[in-house]
Design a protein around this motif. Structure first.
Motif, PDB file in Angstrom:
ATOM      1  N   LYS A 123       0.833  -1.202   0.000  1.00 32.88           N
ATOM      2  CA  LYS A 123       0.000   0.000   0.000  1.00 32.88           C
ATOM      3  C   LYS A 123       0.872   1.259   0.000  1.00 32.88           C
ATOM      4  N   THR A 124       2.020   1.195   0.696  1.00 30.67           N
ATOM      5  CA  THR A 124       2.961   2.318   0.676  1.00 30.67           C
ATOM      6  C   THR A 124       3.490   2.540  -0.728  1.00 30.67           C
ATOM      7  N   VAL A 125       3.806   1.454  -1.414  1.00 25.61           N
ATOM      8  CA  VAL A 125       4.310   1.547  -2.789  1.00 25.61           C
ATOM      9  C   VAL A 125       3.217   2.086  -3.723  1.00 25.61           C
ATOM     10  N   SER A 126       1.996   1.642  -3.536  1.00 25.10           N
ATOM     11  CA  SER A 126       0.886   2.138  -4.361  1.00 25.10           C
ATOM     12  C   SER A 126       0.685   3.634  -4.165  1.00 25.10           C
ATOM     13  N   ALA A 127       0.769   4.086  -2.918  1.00 20.70           N
ATOM     14  CA  ALA A 127       0.632   5.517  -2.646  1.00 20.70           C
ATOM     15  C   ALA A 127       1.743   6.297  -3.322  1.00 20.70           C
ATOM     16  N   PHE A 128       2.947   5.743  -3.330  1.00 16.13           N
ATOM     17  CA  PHE A 128       4.073   6.388  -3.997  1.00 16.13           C
ATOM     18  C   PHE A 128       3.835   6.461  -5.502  1.00 16.13           C
ATOM     19  N   TYR A 129       3.274   5.395  -6.073  1.00 18.68           N
ATOM     20  CA  TYR A 129       2.982   5.384  -7.515  1.00 18.68           C
ATOM     21  C   TYR A 129       2.001   6.498  -7.881  1.00 18.68           C
ATOM     22  N   TYR A 130       0.908   6.598  -7.146  1.00 20.34           N
ATOM     23  CA  TYR A 130      -0.079   7.632  -7.467  1.00 20.34           C
ATOM     24  C   TYR A 130       0.480   9.029  -7.191  1.00 20.34           C
ATOM     25  N   GLY A 131       1.365   9.120  -6.216  1.00 18.91           N
ATOM     26  CA  GLY A 131       2.050  10.387  -5.995  1.00 18.91           C
ATOM     27  C   GLY A 131       2.946  10.748  -7.165  1.00 18.91           C
ATOM     28  N   MET A 132       3.576   9.742  -7.773  1.00 15.35           N
ATOM     29  CA  MET A 132       4.430   9.996  -8.938  1.00 15.35           C
ATOM     30  C   MET A 132       3.604  10.452 -10.146  1.00 15.35           C
ATOM     31  N   LEU A 133       2.408   9.919 -10.291  1.00 12.43           N
ATOM     32  CA  LEU A 133       1.543  10.377 -11.383  1.00 12.43           C
ATOM     33  C   LEU A 133       1.268  11.872 -11.251  1.00 12.43           C
ATOM     34  N   GLU A 134       0.996  12.322 -10.033  1.00  9.11           N
ATOM     35  CA  GLU A 134       0.787  13.748  -9.795  1.00  9.11           C
ATOM     36  C   GLU A 134       2.085  14.523 -10.003  1.00  9.11           C
ATOM     37  N   HIS A 135       3.192  13.925  -9.570  1.00  3.10           N
ATOM     38  CA  HIS A 135       4.486  14.590  -9.694  1.00  3.10           C
ATOM     39  C   HIS A 135       4.808  14.880 -11.157  1.00  3.10           C
ATOM     40  N   PHE A 136       4.526  13.938 -12.038  1.00  2.04           N
ATOM     41  CA  PHE A 136       4.859  14.117 -13.449  1.00  2.04           C
ATOM     42  C   PHE A 136       4.036  15.226 -14.101  1.00  2.04           C
ATOM     43  N   GLU A 137       2.945  15.611 -13.484  1.00  2.00           N
ATOM     44  CA  GLU A 137       2.155  16.718 -14.016  1.00  2.00           C
ATOM     45  C   GLU A 137       2.901  18.043 -13.911  1.00  2.00           C
ATOM     46  N   THR A 138       3.963  18.079 -13.089  1.00  2.00           N
ATOM     47  CA  THR A 138       4.740  19.312 -12.930  1.00  2.00           C
ATOM     48  C   THR A 138       6.099  19.228 -13.625  1.00  2.00           C
ATOM     49  N   GLU A 139       6.376  18.093 -14.310  1.00  2.00           N
ATOM     50  CA  GLU A 139       7.669  17.903 -14.942  1.00  2.00           C
ATOM     51  C   GLU A 139       7.657  18.358 -16.395  1.00  2.00           C
ATOM     52  N   LYS A 140       8.798  18.810 -16.874  1.00  2.00           N
ATOM     53  CA  LYS A 140       8.953  19.246 -18.253  1.00  2.00           C
ATOM     54  C   LYS A 140       9.209  18.065 -19.180  1.00  2.00           C
TER      55      LYS A 140
END
Length: 226
Positions: A123-140
């Motif tokens: 579940k910790t890894v899943s939360a990190f994955y969905y956090g990365m999806l949001e993170h990529f919204e701010t990446e160039k």
């Protein structure tokens, strides 16, 4: 410069990245000095939180820093990278859920054995994955650089590497690697990957044009109304 000469003389190494992770703001004068001693990239984390918010919105966390253009033109260009760990804007430590270390017990105990009734690492890894999806919204680009560690961490490094190895293993087991490839990296490897984005475009693809920065990241504020 003396430090660079020592590393070259003793080990045959010439570092290419300036790591200003905990400097409370970086001046354009330092960016010029970093280029003068042979650095290709400048990594830093701390800058005014209002500016970091803007960089997120504009996808400008990677910038070409062009110090004193009026005197040097593009001669002193250096690729700068603002570390963004999400959550607290000034943070450069672990992502949420992975704070388990000899000196940091926020997420301890970190249970990695699936047969243990307290296991919830998936579940910790899943939360990190969905956090990365949001993170990529701010990446160039389609590359992101996330730090695992903090001040005075990795005192007993086998603990940290066991957790990170398990993260990579569980990430693949959950199928997330088909969407986002997760791997160990270094600042230099990340810098090279980002820099290649402009040179690998073909046909009608549009190259990434990094924003150009001329000014300091000062004054610095970590909280509103500072």
């Amino acid at each position: 410069m003396i430090g660079q000469q020592f590393l070259q003389r003793e080990f045959g190494l010439h570092p290419k990245v300036s790591w200003q992770i905990d400097a409370f703001g970086v001046s354009t004068g330092y960016a010029r000095l970093a280029r003068d001693v042979g650095f290709d990239g400048l990594f830093f984390s701390r800058m005014d939180i209002s500016e970091k918010k803007e960089l997120r919105k504009k996808h400008q966390k990677q910038q070409v820093w062009r110090p004193h253009e009026e005197n040097f033109g593009k001669q002193k260009d250096i690729l700068s990278v603002v570390i963004d760990q999400g959550g607290v804007l000034g943070s450069y430590c672990w992502p949420a859920g992975f704070w388990a270390d000899t000196n940091y017990m926020i997420d301890a105990p970190m249970v990695l054995n699936k047969n243990n009734p307290m296991y919830h690492f998936d579940k910790t890894v899943s939360a990190f994955y969905y956090g990365m999806l949001e993170h990529f919204e701010t990446e160039k680009t389609n590359h992101a650089f996330r730090l695992f560690g903090c001040d005075m961490a990795f005192v007993d490094a086998k603990i940290n590497y066991r957790i990170m190895d398990k993260l990579l293993e569980t990430w693949k087991e959950l199928g997330y690697n088909e969407d986002i490839e997760l791997r160990y990296s270094t600042p230099t490897q990340y810098l090279n990957s980002v820099a290649k984005v402009n040179t690998n475009k073909q046909g009608n693809e549009t190259a990434v044009n990094f924003a150009v920065r001329h000014d300091d990241t000062l004054p610095y504020a970590q909280n509103p109304n500072q």
